[in-house]
Structures are given as C-alpha cells and as structure tokens.
Design a protein around this motif. Structure first.
Motif, mmCIF file in Angstrom:
data_model
loop_
_atom_site.group_PDB
_atom_site.id
_atom_site.type_symbol
_atom_site.label_atom_id
_atom_site.label_comp_id
_atom_site.label_asym_id
_atom_site.label_seq_id
_atom_site.Cartn_x
_atom_site.Cartn_y
_atom_site.Cartn_z
ATOM 1 N N TYR A 42 4.636 -7.443 3.729
ATOM 2 C CA TYR A 42 4.084 -6.878 2.605
ATOM 3 C C TYR A 42 3.353 -6.924 1.948
ATOM 4 C CZ TYR A 42 3.868 -5.112 -2.801
ATOM 5 O OH TYR A 42 3.590 -5.261 -4.296
ATOM 6 N N GLN A 49 -0.118 1.185 7.226
ATOM 7 C CA GLN A 49 -0.063 2.257 7.040
ATOM 8 C C GLN A 49 -1.034 3.306 7.527
ATOM 9 O OE1 GLN A 49 -0.572 1.448 2.770
ATOM 10 N NE2 GLN A 49 1.213 1.867 2.058
ATOM 11 N N TRP A 82 -1.109 5.118 -4.797
ATOM 12 C CA TRP A 82 -0.296 6.053 -6.229
ATOM 13 C C TRP A 82 -0.851 6.954 -7.137
ATOM 14 C CZ3 TRP A 82 -1.614 1.290 -7.545
ATOM 15 C CH2 TRP A 82 -2.685 0.620 -8.028
ATOM 16 N N LEU B 53 3.208 -10.810 -4.990
ATOM 17 C CA LEU B 53 3.499 -9.556 -4.173
ATOM 18 C C LEU B 53 2.964 -8.492 -4.960
ATOM 19 C CD1 LEU B 53 5.910 -11.326 -1.457
ATOM 20 C CD2 LEU B 53 2.646 -10.506 -1.734
ATOM 21 N N LEU B 54 4.315 -8.819 -5.851
ATOM 22 C CA LEU B 54 4.676 -7.401 -6.886
ATOM 23 C C LEU B 54 2.756 -7.290 -7.528
ATOM 24 C CD1 LEU B 54 7.813 -7.883 -8.703
ATOM 25 C CD2 LEU B 54 6.951 -6.421 -5.806
ATOM 26 N N MET B 56 0.029 -7.079 -7.139
ATOM 27 C CA MET B 56 -0.993 -7.230 -5.571
ATOM 28 C C MET B 56 -1.139 -4.969 -6.143
ATOM 29 S SD MET B 56 -0.743 -9.197 -2.361
ATOM 30 C CE MET B 56 -0.670 -11.203 -2.143
ATOM 31 N N ASN B 57 0.718 -4.455 -6.121
ATOM 32 C CA ASN B 57 0.175 -3.226 -6.077
ATOM 33 C C ASN B 57 0.607 -2.678 -7.301
ATOM 34 O OD1 ASN B 57 -0.076 -2.393 -3.511
ATOM 35 N ND2 ASN B 57 1.792 -3.750 -2.703
ATOM 36 N N TYR B 58 0.345 -3.091 -9.166
ATOM 37 C CA TYR B 58 1.342 -2.399 -9.809
ATOM 38 C C TYR B 58 -0.559 -2.483 -11.313
ATOM 39 C CZ TYR B 58 3.538 -3.324 -14.732
ATOM 40 O OH TYR B 58 3.581 -2.336 -16.065
ATOM 41 N N SER B 59 -0.058 -1.754 -11.879
ATOM 42 C CA SER B 59 -1.747 -1.014 -12.303
ATOM 43 C C SER B 59 -0.510 -1.004 -13.831
ATOM 44 C CB SER B 59 -1.578 0.202 -11.803
ATOM 45 O OG SER B 59 -2.617 0.139 -13.123
ATOM 46 N N HIS B 64 -0.287 4.395 -15.858
ATOM 47 C CA HIS B 64 -0.310 4.299 -14.221
ATOM 48 C C HIS B 64 1.381 3.054 -13.393
ATOM 49 C CE1 HIS B 64 -3.825 6.078 -13.176
ATOM 50 N NE2 HIS B 64 -4.609 5.322 -13.939
ATOM 51 N N SER B 67 3.818 4.640 -11.565
ATOM 52 C CA SER B 67 3.574 5.754 -10.783
ATOM 53 C C SER B 67 3.375 4.405 -9.388
ATOM 54 C CB SER B 67 2.869 6.406 -11.017
ATOM 55 O OG SER B 67 2.206 6.388 -11.518
ATOM 56 N N SER B 68 2.470 2.995 -9.831
ATOM 57 C CA SER B 68 1.954 1.922 -9.424
ATOM 58 C C SER B 68 3.757 1.774 -8.956
ATOM 59 C CB SER B 68 1.464 1.516 -10.019
ATOM 60 O OG SER B 68 2.618 0.383 -10.597
ATOM 61 N N TYR B 71 5.825 3.867 -6.566
ATOM 62 C CA TYR B 71 4.407 3.742 -4.766
ATOM 63 C C TYR B 71 5.063 2.469 -4.156
ATOM 64 C CZ TYR B 71 0.238 2.684 -2.009
ATOM 65 O OH TYR B 71 -0.304 2.631 -1.325
ATOM 66 N N MET B 72 4.973 1.190 -4.330
ATOM 67 C CA MET B 72 5.524 0.352 -4.482
ATOM 68 C C MET B 72 6.851 0.111 -3.296
ATOM 69 S SD MET B 72 5.806 -3.152 -6.629
ATOM 70 C CE MET B 72 4.489 -2.415 -6.902
ATOM 71 N N LYS B 75 6.730 3.611 -0.285
ATOM 72 C CA LYS B 75 5.128 3.431 0.200
ATOM 73 C C LYS B 75 4.896 2.463 1.155
ATOM 74 C CE LYS B 75 4.690 7.978 0.395
ATOM 75 N NZ LYS B 75 4.046 8.446 -0.353
ATOM 76 N N ILE B 76 5.309 0.965 0.349
ATOM 77 C CA ILE B 76 4.586 -0.361 1.049
ATOM 78 C C ILE B 76 6.076 -0.686 1.815
ATOM 79 C CG2 ILE B 76 4.376 -2.232 0.704
ATOM 80 C CD1 ILE B 76 2.217 -0.771 -0.923
ATOM 81 N N VAL B 82 10.512 -7.023 -1.567
ATOM 82 C CA VAL B 82 10.465 -8.009 -2.393
ATOM 83 C C VAL B 82 11.029 -7.280 -3.588
ATOM 84 C CG1 VAL B 82 8.027 -8.457 -3.483
ATOM 85 C CG2 VAL B 82 8.404 -7.887 -0.374
#
Lengths: 171, 223
Positions: A42, A49, A82, B53-54, B56-59, B64, B67-68, B71-72, B75-76, B82
């Motif tokens: 991760y 990617q 996103w 870790l979460l 890192m991709n959360y807004s 957002h 959708s963030s 997305y994780m 797409k991740i 995780v």
C-alpha cells in the motif's frame, strides 16, 4: 527477582522452553508478514500505479491548416488522485498532407519554457535561452539537450486526438 | 546477534531491560483471560499502523472524504485490505478492551495496590470508545452522517451543559465540514496522543507492580 532459568540438569525442560520460544517467533513472524506485506504494498503503491492519460480531442482534421505549424488549445481532463481536474493546455502541431500529424509538447526541452513558431524564419523559437528548433523539432541552435518531445497522435472519425503525457521525471 | 546485544548491554543494559519487561514473575493459575491486555495492545499497534497508512489517502472535507475513501479502496493496491484491517481492528479493539476491563473487574484485580492501573485503564477504555465514535464519521457516507447526528443529539440531551457539548463536538450548530475536520483532528491527533501516554503509564504500572493472581476460594481451614 530471582532468575527463571532452569538448572542445566534438566535438558527436557530446556528443549520445551526452546520449542515454545521458536513457536512464538514463528507465529510473530507470520503475523508481522501478514500485516507488513499489505502495508508495504500500500505504501509503495505510487511505484506500481500506471498513470494512463486518456486521448484528448483537439480538433477536426478538415479544419486544420496544412503545411504550417499551428498552436492547438484544448481542455485537458486529468486524474489527480480521486479527483478529475480540467486544465487548459496547448500544443504545437504540424501536418504536411493533412493526414499524418506531428504534435509537439509545447515546452522547450531545455527548461520547459513555452516556445513559439516564427512564421517568417520558419523555425520554433524559445524566448528564454534563444533555443531554435526546426519544423520537425530538431535542435538547430541553443542549449536544449534533445529534440522537441512529441505527444502520441491518432486520427479517428475525422477528429484529431492526442495523449498529452508528461515526460518521465518532469514536473 | 549476541554481539549487538553485548554492545547494547554495555551501554544501556538491554539484558536487564529485557529481563524486567519479559521475564516477569507470573502468578500461578493465569491462563487465557490474562491475554486480553496483550490482545488490546496488539490491536492498538495494528490500528496505529493501518491508520497512518489510511491517512495518506484520506481527505477530511465533505467534498473529498467519500471519494478519497473509495479511491483508496479501488485504486490503491491492498487499499481494501488495509482499510479492512482498520475497520475490523476497530470493532475487535472495543471488544478486547471491554473484555479486558470485565476480566479485571470480576477477578478483583483493580484492588490495592493496582488502583492506578485500573483508573488509567478506564480512561483508555473511554478513549477507545472516543476513537470508535470519531472514526465512524470519517467515511462520510449516510451511515456515518446519521450516526454522528444521533450521537451529537444524545450529547445535547444532557441537562444544562448538553447543548454546549453538542455544539463543541460539531464545531457549530449543524453537522458539516467543521464537524468532519474536528473529528479527524480528534481521531488522528488528540486521541492517539492521549491514548499512547496512558497506555505507556498503564504498562509501566503493570511491569512495576506485576499482575494479580486469580482469585481463590477462601480457605476455611486457615487460622
């Protein structure tokens, strides 16, 4: 506190202790790996990617000038995490026969300045450091390290499409 | 390995530390009920790792957040794993800490000289519930929104101070963008800092005082 170590005269107890110790290490290792592998995958996700640019329509082939390079302005939709962001973008295009198109990245290969086509001199000129490119993008003068970058091009249904991809390692 | 241990031992006395931490005297009769504390500690570590870790991709904004998260998830690579670990780890954590608390209560292990261990433990338990409440809002879906609405309204039912508490929780009159950023700050900054401090003290006490023996039936023959 007195020590818990068994006296050396009891080898059986010792091997039992070692067996349990190893069992704990093995189980701990498995749990760590079970969490560590997904976590590292991760975390390093940006490395594997792929950033796939979509084809962007930039004009109708029949309306585009032949022979002389022309500037195309278009709205580029880009994926940003996103989000999908739209940005105005441009490129320089040229065709000799109205069928085969060459589309150049609008940034000079030296330091990324926007160059322009000089219709009198028939050359691309960059104002920043006096770079000069030919109509095919070759470096004629100045500091650029390589010819102009080209975008992938395709013609479909009478429309011109490009993939305005950024070169690797550039901002 | 032993050279490294020697090196460390010479400087910081690592063998003594290891002995104190791991080779502790354990009373007779301890069994499975006594693993709940370690389980809770493990789950806390898991939540910290997956939570970092979460983040890192959360807004944390209404526009957002959802959708963030999706997305994780989509797409991740390993994103859903995780997040799944964090999601299930959260539920397990509430269960494990609660059972740990009940075990301590019913074994009478909160008594002298372990009152401070018990009190810090109670606060850790409350913090864990706080984690659950604040984390529940972050996905910003319908369930998250309405659960927080209900939670804030429950808080507002308290006499006198209720409305003020609810307002401070929400960051305003209505549940919205500010609520999300506040809950995010609680969830990833305030609560982890407090919990880490309390867990540190709690563990220090456990090592310092030792754990209690399981209760026994009173021996009637004793003089």
């Amino acid at each position: 506190m007195e020590k818990n170590n068994p006296p050396p005269s009891l080898p059986d107890t010792d091997s039992r202790r070692n067996f349990l110790k190893q069992g704990i290490f093995i189980m701990g290792g498995l749990i760590t790996a079970g969490i560590g592998v997904p976590a590292v995958t991760y975390f390093l996700a940006p490395l594997w990617q792929k950033e796939e640019e979509d084809w962007t329509e930039v004009g109708t082939v029949a309306e585009l000038p032949v022979g002389e390079p022309f500037k195309i302005d278009f709205v580029q939709r880009k994926r940003d995490g996103w989000m999908t962001v739209e940005g105005r973008s441009s490129a320089w295009a040229v065709t000799v026969d109205g069928e085969q198109f060459t589309v150049f990245d609008p940034r000079c290969t030296h330091l990324g300045c926007p160059y322009r086509w000089d219709a009198e001199k028939k050359k691309f000129l960059c104002p920043c450091h006096n770079a000069v490119f030919s109509v095919t993008g070759e470096v004629l003068a100045g500091p650029p390290p390589r010819p102009l970058d080209r975008f992938p091009v395709k013609v479909a249904g009478g429309k011109l499409f490009i993939k305005p991809a950024q070169k690797k390692g550039e901002g | 390995m032993s050279r490294l241990t020697n090196w460390l031992d010479e400087r910081i006395g690592i063998r003594g530390i290891r002995e104190t931490l791991l080779d502790r005297k354990i009373p007779k009769g301890v069994g499975w009920p006594y693993v709940l504390g370690s389980v809770s500690l493990f789950l806390f570590t898991l939540q910290v790792v997956t939570g970092i870790l979460l983040a890192m991709n959360y807004s944390p904004s209404p526009e957002h957040a959802h959708s963030s998260v999706s997305y994780m998830m989509q797409k991740i690579p390993m994103g859903s794993v995780v997040r799944g670990l964090h999601h299930w780890g959260a539920s397990f954590m509430v269960v494990a800490v609660t059972l740990h608390l009940l075990r301590t209560f019913f074994y009478g292990a909160y008594k002298y000289p372990r009152e401070l261990t018990w009190i810090t433990g109670i606060f850790i338990w409350l913090l864990v519930l706080g984690f659950g409440f604040t984390g529940y809002l972050l996905p910003w879906d319908q369930k998250a929104y309405w659960a927080t609405m209900v939670g804030a309204n429950i808080a507002s039912q308290a006499p006198f101070l209720g409305p003020a508490i609810a307002k401070v929780l929400r960051g305003g009159e209505a549940l919205g963008a500010v609520t999300l950023t506040r809950f995010y700050a609680f969830h990833v900054l305030l609560l982890p800092a407090l919990t880490a401090l309390l867990i540190g003290f709690h563990l220090f006490l456990v090592v310092r005082i030792g754990i209690s023996a399981p209760p026994e039936k009173e021996d009637k023959n004793k003089p």
